[in-house]
Scaffold this motif. Sequence first.
Motif, PDB file in Angstrom:
ATOM      1  N   MET A  60       0.838  -1.180   0.000  1.00 22.27           N
ATOM      2  CA  MET A  60       0.000   0.000   0.000  1.00 22.27           C
ATOM      3  C   MET A  60       0.885   1.246   0.000  1.00 22.27           C
ATOM      4  SD  MET A  60      -3.108   1.040   2.545  1.00 22.27           S
ATOM      5  CE  MET A  60      -3.727  -0.603   2.379  1.00 22.27           C
ATOM      6  N   THR A  61       0.501   2.242  -0.753  1.00 17.79           N
ATOM      7  CA  THR A  61       1.268   3.477  -0.859  1.00 17.79           C
ATOM      8  C   THR A  61       1.521   4.082   0.519  1.00 17.79           C
ATOM      9  OG1 THR A  61       0.246   3.900  -2.991  1.00 17.79           O
ATOM     10  CG2 THR A  61       1.292   5.757  -1.932  1.00 17.79           C
TER      11      THR A  61
ATOM     12  N   GLU B 242      -6.466   2.454   0.673  1.00 18.51           N
ATOM     13  CA  GLU B 242      -6.758   1.847  -0.617  1.00 18.51           C
ATOM     14  C   GLU B 242      -7.733   2.710  -1.398  1.00 18.51           C
ATOM     15  OE1 GLU B 242      -7.465  -2.294  -0.828  1.00 18.51           O
ATOM     16  OE2 GLU B 242      -6.130  -2.733   0.864  1.00 18.51           O
ATOM     17  N   GLU B 243      -7.691   2.576  -2.719  1.00 20.20           N
ATOM     18  CA  GLU B 243      -8.618   3.275  -3.599  1.00 20.20           C
ATOM     19  C   GLU B 243     -10.052   2.993  -3.160  1.00 20.20           C
ATOM     20  OE1 GLU B 243      -9.527   5.747  -6.739  1.00 20.20           O
ATOM     21  OE2 GLU B 243      -7.502   5.135  -6.203  1.00 20.20           O
ATOM     22  N   GLY B 244     -10.867   4.022  -3.094  1.00 18.66           N
ATOM     23  CA  GLY B 244     -12.264   3.863  -2.702  1.00 18.66           C
ATOM     24  C   GLY B 244     -12.517   3.914  -1.207  1.00 18.66           C
ATOM     25  N   HIS B 245     -11.469   4.155  -0.423  1.00 15.21           N
ATOM     26  CA  HIS B 245     -11.632   4.244   1.035  1.00 15.21           C
ATOM     27  C   HIS B 245     -12.670   5.310   1.386  1.00 15.21           C
ATOM     28  CE1 HIS B 245     -10.337   4.147   5.263  1.00 15.21           C
ATOM     29  NE2 HIS B 245     -10.542   5.454   5.229  1.00 15.21           N
ATOM     30  N   ARG B 246     -13.501   5.010   2.382  1.00 14.27           N
ATOM     31  CA  ARG B 246     -14.494   5.962   2.870  1.00 14.27           C
ATOM     32  C   ARG B 246     -14.237   6.222   4.350  1.00 14.27           C
ATOM     33  NH1 ARG B 246     -19.987   3.778   2.360  1.00 14.27           N
ATOM     34  NH2 ARG B 246     -18.975   2.049   3.386  1.00 14.27           N
TER      35      ARG B 246
ATOM     36  N   GLY C 212      -0.831   5.078   3.380  1.00 14.41           N
ATOM     37  CA  GLY C 212      -2.025   5.576   2.710  1.00 14.41           C
ATOM     38  C   GLY C 212      -3.192   4.602   2.860  1.00 14.41           C
TER      39      GLY C 212
ATOM     40  N   ASP D 246     -14.930   3.548   6.949  1.00 20.11           N
ATOM     41  CA  ASP D 246     -14.155   2.312   6.896  1.00 20.11           C
ATOM     42  C   ASP D 246     -13.304   2.104   8.148  1.00 20.11           C
ATOM     43  OD1 ASP D 246     -15.285   1.793   4.442  1.00 20.11           O
ATOM     44  OD2 ASP D 246     -13.511   2.351   3.284  1.00 20.11           O
TER      45      ASP D 246
END
Length: 106
Positions: free
Chosen positions: A1-2, A96-100, A94, A103
């Motif tokens: 993960m970034t 993940e893409e789509g994190h809200r 960071g 979460d």
Amino acid sequence: MTAYAIARLQDVTMGPEIIEYLKKIDATLAPYGGRYLIHGGTTQVLEGSWQGDTIMLGFPSLDQAQSWYCSEAYRRILPLRTANAVGDVILVEGVEEGHRGVDILG
């Protein structure tokens, strides 16, 4: 993960040592996939106080960011910055893409 290395630097003395640091840092980033995302751009403070220059580097992973910061190559040039600037530096993973926002509630 970034992952990201984020610094807020204040009281930077722009002399020969900082110039040498800037000339050498890119070579220390390359082996770890590091790249500049923010480098002292215009800052608009919306809440609280924020002084100094913001620098943000991106890395493919937290392990890569840690390896860069602890690398012999970076450690050799680090005193050029720390002797000529005051600031805070953190490493942060960071999302993940789509994190809200929700979460983090599990």
